[in-house]
Design a protein around this motif. Structure first.
Motif, mmCIF file in Angstrom:
data_model
loop_
_atom_site.group_PDB
_atom_site.id
_atom_site.type_symbol
_atom_site.label_atom_id
_atom_site.label_comp_id
_atom_site.label_asym_id
_atom_site.label_seq_id
_atom_site.Cartn_x
_atom_site.Cartn_y
_atom_site.Cartn_z
ATOM 1 N N LYS A 134 26.721 29.624 -16.191
ATOM 2 C CA LYS A 134 27.242 29.084 -15.168
ATOM 3 C C LYS A 134 26.909 30.173 -14.098
ATOM 4 N N ILE A 135 27.108 31.432 -14.378
ATOM 5 C CA ILE A 135 26.822 32.715 -13.461
ATOM 6 C C ILE A 135 26.046 33.618 -14.013
ATOM 7 N N THR A 136 25.380 34.572 -13.384
ATOM 8 C CA THR A 136 24.624 35.500 -14.279
ATOM 9 C C THR A 136 25.357 36.668 -14.383
ATOM 10 N N LYS A 137 24.996 37.329 -15.242
ATOM 11 C CA LYS A 137 25.373 38.551 -15.737
ATOM 12 C C LYS A 137 25.500 39.511 -14.396
ATOM 13 N N ASN A 138 24.491 39.423 -13.662
ATOM 14 C CA ASN A 138 24.582 40.392 -12.153
ATOM 15 C C ASN A 138 25.834 39.767 -11.390
ATOM 16 N N GLN A 139 25.961 38.510 -11.298
ATOM 17 C CA GLN A 139 27.139 38.103 -10.608
ATOM 18 C C GLN A 139 28.331 38.618 -11.154
ATOM 19 N N ALA A 140 28.705 38.572 -12.430
ATOM 20 C CA ALA A 140 29.878 39.091 -13.070
ATOM 21 C C ALA A 140 29.809 40.594 -12.853
ATOM 22 N N SER A 141 28.933 40.996 -12.968
ATOM 23 C CA SER A 141 28.924 42.703 -12.815
ATOM 24 C C SER A 141 29.661 43.095 -11.309
ATOM 25 N N LYS A 142 28.904 42.281 -10.429
ATOM 26 C CA LYS A 142 29.587 42.200 -9.223
ATOM 27 C C LYS A 142 31.106 42.143 -8.862
ATOM 28 N N CYS A 143 31.402 41.295 -9.619
ATOM 29 C CA CYS A 143 32.869 40.904 -9.606
ATOM 30 C C CYS A 143 33.642 42.176 -10.387
ATOM 31 N N LEU A 144 33.291 42.735 -11.386
ATOM 32 C CA LEU A 144 33.931 43.716 -12.233
ATOM 33 C C LEU A 144 33.588 45.023 -11.219
ATOM 34 N N LYS A 145 32.608 45.348 -10.613
ATOM 35 C CA LYS A 145 32.514 46.457 -9.443
ATOM 36 C C LYS A 145 33.663 46.234 -8.389
ATOM 37 N N PHE A 146 33.712 44.880 -7.939
ATOM 38 C CA PHE A 146 34.622 44.819 -6.955
ATOM 39 C C PHE A 146 36.027 45.144 -7.380
#
Length: 169
Positions: A134-146
Motif C-alpha cells: 500500500k506504500i513503498t519501501k522508500n516512503q517507509a524509509s522517509k518515515c523512519l528517517k523523520f
C-alpha cells in the motif's frame, strides 16, 4: 480485523502529514477503526478531529460493570489514563477476535504486550503497509528517517525497523 486506536497514534499520524513526510490517514481509514468514548474525548480535546473526523471511527461501547471488574484485577492498568484503560479492556476482552490496538503510548503498548493483546506502534503499522504493497519501501524509509531526526523512538527500535525494512522484498 478492527483496529482500536488512541489519540497518541492519531497525533503521530498527523505529525507525519504536517512534516510532508506522508499522509496515511486515508490508508488507516480504509480499515475499520474503533475508539471508545474516552478516546473520542481525547481526540476532541487535542483537536485531532480536524485531522481525522470522529465520524470516521466506530465508537465501541464499554460494559461499565465488567470494565470495573476486569480493571480491578490488573493494578498496573489502573495507572493508565481512562482512554487507554478502555482500549486495553476491549483488547483483553477480545483477545481471540480480530482487534489490534494501534498506539504510540509506551505504557499502553507495554501493558498490551505483557498481556498478549495484539498491539502495533506507528512504525509497525507503516511496515505492515509496505508488506501489503500500500506504500513503498522508500516512503517507509522517509518515515523512519523523520522519526530518527525527531528522536520519536529509541535508537534500538529504529535500528530494528530499519533492518526489517531493508530485509523486506
Amino acid at each position: 480485523m478492527i483496529f482500536l486506536t488512541d489519540a497518541c497514534f492519531i497525533s503521530h499520524l498527523q505529525e507525519l502529514s504536517n512534516s510532508d513526510t506522508i499522509d496515511l490517514r486515508d490508508l488507516l481509514l480504509d480499515c475499520l477503526v474503533g475508539i471508545t468514548e474516552p478516546v473520542k474525548e481525547e481526540i476532541l480535546h487535542f483537536h485531532l478531529d480536524k485531522y481525522t473526523p470522529i465520524s470516521k471511527f466506530l465508537i465501541i461501547p464499554i460494559d461499565q460493570e465488567d470494565f470495573r471488574k476486569v480493571i480491578s484485577k490488573y493494578p498496573d492498568i489502573k495507572e493508565l489514563d481512562l482512554a487507554d484503560q478502555t482500549l486495553w479492556y476491549l483488547g483483553y476482552r477480545q483477545i481471540s477476535s480480530k482487534y489490534v490496538i494501534l498506539t504510540d503510548d509506551g505504557e499502553l503498548f507495554s501493558e498490551c504486550y505483557i498481556t498478549k493483546i495484539p498491539v502495533m506502534r506507528l512504525p509497525d503499522f507503516v511496515l505492515s503497509l509496505v508488506f501489503q504493497s500500500k506504500i513503498t519501501k522508500n516512503q517507509a524509509s522517509k518515515c523512519l528517517k523523520f522519526w530518527k531526526k525527531a528522536k520519536r523512538y529509541s535508537k534500538k527500535d529504529l535500528k530494528y525497523w530499519i533492518d526489517f525494512l531493508t530485509e523486506m522484498k
